[in-house]
Design an enzyme around this catalytic site. Structure first.
Site, PDB file in Angstrom:
ATOM      1  N   GLU A  50     -20.856 -30.529 -42.145  1.00  0.00           N
ATOM      2  CA  GLU A  50     -21.269 -30.630 -43.543  1.00  0.00           C
ATOM      3  C   GLU A  50     -20.098 -31.192 -44.334  1.00  0.00           C
ATOM      4  O   GLU A  50     -18.934 -30.883 -44.040  1.00  0.00           O
ATOM      5  CB  GLU A  50     -21.662 -29.252 -44.100  1.00  0.00           C
ATOM      6  CG  GLU A  50     -22.030 -29.326 -45.582  1.00  0.00           C
ATOM      7  CD  GLU A  50     -22.657 -28.059 -46.139  1.00  0.00           C
ATOM      8  OE1 GLU A  50     -22.486 -26.993 -45.516  1.00  0.00           O
ATOM      9  OE2 GLU A  50     -23.300 -28.143 -47.193  1.00  0.00           O
ATOM     10  N   GLU A 399     -31.219 -23.800 -45.365  1.00  0.00           N
ATOM     11  CA  GLU A 399     -31.217 -22.332 -45.278  1.00  0.00           C
ATOM     12  C   GLU A 399     -32.209 -21.779 -46.303  1.00  0.00           C
ATOM     13  O   GLU A 399     -31.838 -21.044 -47.195  1.00  0.00           O
ATOM     14  CB  GLU A 399     -29.791 -21.869 -45.582  1.00  0.00           C
ATOM     15  CG  GLU A 399     -29.427 -20.506 -45.155  1.00  0.00           C
ATOM     16  CD  GLU A 399     -27.980 -20.217 -45.520  1.00  0.00           C
ATOM     17  OE1 GLU A 399     -27.622 -20.270 -46.721  1.00  0.00           O
ATOM     18  OE2 GLU A 399     -27.198 -19.929 -44.610  1.00  0.00           O
TER      19      GLU A 399
HETATM   20  O1  AHR Z   1     -21.433 -23.363 -43.962  1.00  0.00           O
HETATM   21  C1  AHR Z   1     -21.355 -23.251 -45.340  1.00  0.00           C
HETATM   22  C2  AHR Z   1     -22.693 -22.919 -45.974  1.00  0.00           C
HETATM   23  O2  AHR Z   1     -23.181 -21.705 -45.518  1.00  0.00           O
HETATM   24  C3  AHR Z   1     -23.812 -23.874 -45.645  1.00  0.00           C
HETATM   25  O3  AHR Z   1     -23.765 -24.995 -46.444  1.00  0.00           O
HETATM   26  C4  AHR Z   1     -25.029 -23.075 -45.901  1.00  0.00           C
HETATM   27  O4  AHR Z   1     -26.135 -23.495 -45.153  1.00  0.00           O
HETATM   28  C5  AHR Z   1     -24.596 -21.661 -45.629  1.00  0.00           C
HETATM   29  O5  AHR Z   1     -24.943 -20.811 -46.652  1.00  0.00           O
END
Ligand code: AHR
Length: 683
Positions: A50, A399
């Protein structure tokens, strides 16, 4: 005859507790080497990427100029005028007569006279990493507007203003914009250099698309990635690469969600947007965090291919982050809402319905896998990849949770499956691995028609003890229905979101204990990824992270080495393990799993105790073991041990020979250790 590995070195390294004699009788463990069970999927251990913590711009994507096209809402973000000598009369960001409609802003500099201060400098991403002996390509668009000025002086400024490289660039002689380029060779290595562009005479000059790019990229590709970081990923032999997130998929509002179509094609035409992590945490405020999309979906697919990982894009399902605006796309365009929540300088404001998100998914599959004759396949081919990327997985939402997610998931999944029945869909179980939202999602998803859910994405960020206590989480999971994707996890010693979290050995060994449970249940847990992957030491928002870097170097954390040991030893089939009668995995701080790796037997043992622990392994049914087995050991008696840029391998695996006698291995696990014991078949 039993043989015991010589552990003196390890025990001494592990500290005073380790050298205390261990008088306890060995724990007897039987690995049923002749009873291989389910296949271990090649995808079992993978990566979660990410753009958080400067993972993309300022990290994996090595462009050195921040805000190179002056397109951010604060158009001079990253740039400072050099006004010391007062030779610089004006500096303005303008739009009339721009070089391209895709990049409407540019910078105009006017100098009264030649001066070392008549110009502008760029700060890079917490500086620019320069390596002596390497080459850096400067490219820009320039237009000479007025005055006698004929050259631009280009300077790489090092420590305390020292010049690392300097060159003169002849400005266009004719009217209009012209591309200019030169190569800079710094005379010293420095992590926090700056780029100065100075008018070498009186006059007015326009500049745009100022890029400084290292020549040394992964596979020496133009627009390529930072090679040391890619190498660290490749070394993990990941089964898959999840991208682009994470919450960045969702956006804080729908208008700043991740839109893959905006990230492909000509790099200069990709419009930057705010990075949702810029001001998310007051304690790690990073208002200068934007996404340039130089690393876009084509590059993600290419990276997946380079490192041998299955691509796993996660797509927005018509929901902005539920921790932020929780904005929802209407189920159909017939029910379009009023204006979207306001957002500054995001993608073009739109009110997309769910149909738009579904179409994005279908188009992505065509972009990745379609023939040159298809509209989106043609775009991939035009970008230089005629062969399909063989995309097999799509994540539907990041999520997300609640009824709004489930009502959007179903039509989304049906539409994708109708056109691409072979694609595996990944659905979200929400941010928590338990509780009402988790129960609602898993019940609903498990009751959907077969195939509509391929894998359920479970996330766990929790204290280290949670990971040890939950190593048996999947032992009693249903064996039918959707498989499991442990899509984001990491042990957070100080609690989730706490800025004091560190990548300690305590966190990593607890993850290792948990991962024995993932491996033991690899018939249902088909994918797992630690999260997040990267963090810049000077620009992070979230900790812990798997790999830390500055502008020149990088290191793997203890968790990185845990991931590596599991991934490189994931084997091919699960082997049953029997502990002493009545004992459970995790009991007395001992965690065990085993796999066959073709003909080899591989046993993973975690000793979460301050004392050494002798074990007596019987590899039952093993007919032809070689005598020379080996143990790869990660051990530290101090659970607070960490790696760092200064000591990148303070904790890293050590390989030791182990002797096998028939089906027996006697071995002593060091205090607080992960041991991967590999017993090869005799040739
Ligand atoms: O890994 C960091 C964050 O944690 C991600 O962006 C999210 O999906 C989760 O809440």
């Amino acid at each position: 005859m039993r043989a015991t590995i010589s552990l003196l070195g390890l025990l001494l390294a592990a500290g005073p507790l380790a050298v205390r004699a261990q008088s306890a009788a060995p724990t007897r463990i039987t690995v049923q080497a002749d009873k291989p069970g389910a296949a271990v999927p090649k995808t079992l251990f993978g990566l979660f990427f990410e753009d958080i913590n400067f993972a993309a711009d300022g990290g994996l994507y090595p462009e050195l100029v921040k805000n190179k096209s002056f397109e951010l809402p604060e158009p001079l973000l990253g740039w400072q005028a050099l006004k010391g000598g007062a030779a610089l009369e004006t500096y303005q960001v303008r739009t009339e007569g721009a070089a391209s409609p895709a990049s409407p802003h540019y910078l105009r500099l006017t100098a009264k006279a030649a001066s070392p201060d008549a110009g502008i400098s760029n700060e890079g991403f917490r500086g620019m990493g320069m390596k002596q002996g390497e080459e850096y390509t400067l490219t820009l668009l320039a237009r000479r507007v007025a005055g006698p000025v004929q050259h631009l002086r280009v300077v790489l400024e090092g420590d305390k203003g020292a010049t690392l490289a300097e060159s003169r660039l002849a400005l266009p002689t004719g009217p209009g914009w012209q591309p200019l380029t030169l190569t800079l060779r710094p005379t010293a290595t420095f992590a926090k250099a700056r780029l100065r562009l100075v008018l070498d005479g009186a006059g007015t000059v326009d500049l745009d698309a100022v890029s400084l790019y290292p020549k040394a990229t992964w596979q020496n590709r133009p627009n390529g990635l930072r090679p040391d970081l890619v190498q660290l990923l490749k070394d993990l032999q990941p089964g898959f690469l999840r991208f682009p997130g994470g919450c960045i998929v969702e956006g804080r509002t729908l208008s700043n969600r991740y839109q893959w179509k905006e990230t492909i094609g000509d790099v200069a035409s990709r419009q930057p947007i705010i990075n949702r992590w810029n001001t998310e945490f007051a304690h790690r405020f990073t208002p200068d965090y934007y996404q340039s999309f130089g690393l876009g979906f084509f590059e993600y697919f290419q990276l997946s291919e380079d490192i041998g990982a299955e691509p796993l894009p996660i797509l927005n399902v018509g929901m902005a982050c539920q921790y932020n605006s929780a904005e929802l796309a209407p189920m159909s365009s017939a029910a379009a809402p009023g204006p979207s929540a306001p957002a500054s300088h995001d993608h073009a404001q739109d009110d997309p319905s769910l149909e738009v998100f579904i179409q994005d998914a279908l188009d992505l599959l065509e972009f990745a896998n379609g023939p040159a004759s298809s509209p989106w396949g043609a775009k991939r081919v035009a970008m230089g990849h005629p062969a399909p990327f063989n995309l097999k997985y799509i994540g539907v939402g990041n999520e997300q949770w609640g009824p709004q997610y489930l009502e959007r998931y179903e039509p989304f999944a049906k539409a994708v499956k109708a056109k691409y029945p072979q694609v595996q869909l990944v659905s979200s179980a929400g941010p928590s691995p338990e509780g009402a939202n988790f129960d609602l999602a898993t019940k609903y998803l498990r009751e959907l028609p077969t195939g509509l859910v391929g894998l359920i994405d479970e996330h766990y960020y929790a204290k280290p003890e949670w990971f040890r206590q939950n190593a048996g989480r999947y032992d009693n999971y249903p064996r039918t229905g959707p498989k499991i994707f442990a899509g984001e996890y990491a042990a957070h010693p100080e609690g989730i979101g706490n800025s004091k979290n560190r990548n300690t050995w305590d966190a990593a060994i607890s993850e290792a204990a948990f991962m024995t449970g993932l491996e033991r249940n690899a018939d249902i847990v088909q994918m797992a990824s630690y999260a997040p992957l990267f963090a810049h030491v000077d620009a992070w928002q979230w900790a812990p992270d798997l790999i830390w870097f500055d502008n020149l170097q990088a290191y793997g954390t203890p968790s990185y080495y845990v991931q590596k040991l599991f991934s490189l030893n994931k084997g091919t089939q699960i082997l049953p393990v029997q502990l002493p009668a009545g004992a459970k995995n995790g009991q007395d701080n001992l965690y065990v799993s085993a796999v066959a790796d073709k003909a080899d037997v591989v046993v993973k043992l975690v000793n979460y105790a301050a004392t050494p622990r002798p074990v007596q392994l019987t590899l039952s049914g093993l007919k032809r073991a070689a005598k020379n087995a080996q143990a790869q050991v990660l051990a530290a008696s101090d659970l607070q041990t960490e790696n760092s840029l200064q000591q990148p391998q303070k904790l890293a695996p050590v390989t030791q020979p182990v002797t096998v006698s028939g089906q027996q291995v006697s071995y002593t696990l060091p205090p607080y250790s992960l041991t991967v014991l590999r017993v090869p078949a005799r040739q």
